[in-house]
Enzyme design. Sequence first.
Site, mmCIF file in Angstrom:
data_model
loop_
_atom_site.group_PDB
_atom_site.id
_atom_site.type_symbol
_atom_site.label_atom_id
_atom_site.label_comp_id
_atom_site.label_asym_id
_atom_site.label_seq_id
_atom_site.Cartn_x
_atom_site.Cartn_y
_atom_site.Cartn_z
ATOM 1 N N SER A 182 4.320 2.207 8.088
ATOM 2 C CA SER A 182 4.135 1.447 7.083
ATOM 3 C C SER A 182 5.381 1.151 6.408
ATOM 4 O O SER A 182 5.987 1.697 5.929
ATOM 5 C CB SER A 182 3.047 1.886 6.205
ATOM 6 N N ASP B 83 0.175 -7.893 1.895
ATOM 7 C CA ASP B 83 0.537 -6.591 1.815
ATOM 8 C C ASP B 83 2.218 -6.355 1.912
ATOM 9 O O ASP B 83 2.714 -5.916 2.869
ATOM 10 C CB ASP B 83 0.049 -5.851 2.938
ATOM 11 N N HIS C 144 0.826 -1.090 -0.112
ATOM 12 C CA HIS C 144 0.023 0.112 -0.070
ATOM 13 C C HIS C 144 0.860 1.100 0.227
ATOM 14 O O HIS C 144 0.071 2.443 -0.076
ATOM 15 C CB HIS C 144 -0.825 0.120 1.133
#
Length: 292
Positions: free
Chosen positions: A244, A152, A107
């Site tokens: 992230s 992910d 992402h």
Amino acid sequence: MATAGPAWMWMLGALITALLLGVTEPVLANDVSCDNPSAAGPYASNRDLGAGPKEDTRGEDSSSRILNGSDCGKHTQPWQAALLLGPNQLYCGAVLVHPQWLLTAAHCRKQGFRVRLGHQSLSPVYESGQQLFRGLKSIPHPGFHHPNHSNDLMLIKLNRRVRVTQDVKPINVSSRCVPAGTKCMVSGWGTTSSPTVNFPKVLQCLNITVLSQDTCKKAYPGQVDHTMFCAGDEAGRDSCQGDSGGPVVCNGKLQGLVSWGDYPCAQPNKPGVYTDLCQFSKWIHNTIQANT
């Protein structure tokens, strides 16, 4: 004299058009939320720095940070990378897993970003040992589907190989899944408070504990699959916005990537959720080999 009027009017029209274009083009460019980390809404929980409202990832453009951690020791995280927009705008973390390849969250995918390694501070000031790169190619896992965050992870090929030093060196990806109760470390430059945002001056490290899949699924019913694991504790320690794609290291190997979690971060019974890399060691190896 008969032509002076039309010529004057033409020049005036051209000037007005130029002024209008000069005003509208930057506004349109800055209005694209994926390139505007400050546009992340108050409910973002991807853990990057650019997520939209009610997202669950942890980066500056998606959503994640370290809460109640501490400054990482110098040279202790030489695989930690920062993904930057512009000259020094952090939006996600990443991990060096090969002299020319990084791993990060899928992402976190962007166009036109820079990579900084060997730099512990968030400051743009040059730091001894730092190395700067461009992302040459981004390869997200083919099974990644937004916004459920399954699979992910993404590989990034750098424009050249790193110089391996005490400040910059790769870490091996674990091919073995770890049991609940395993002690690990997560690191990143994400916000150190939530929901208010405060970014640290230097890289933060946090000890976390892997939780059972049952505990993870009870915390997030219907949202957790076999490509994820939960980790945290009961003392309000967690990753968060800006983290992230950063590393989770267990037993000296890269075990996971910061992916998503609840917002605000570090809530009771709402642990951070991480991509479980032991599920992907073969894909990582084969993808690097096929693109080297």
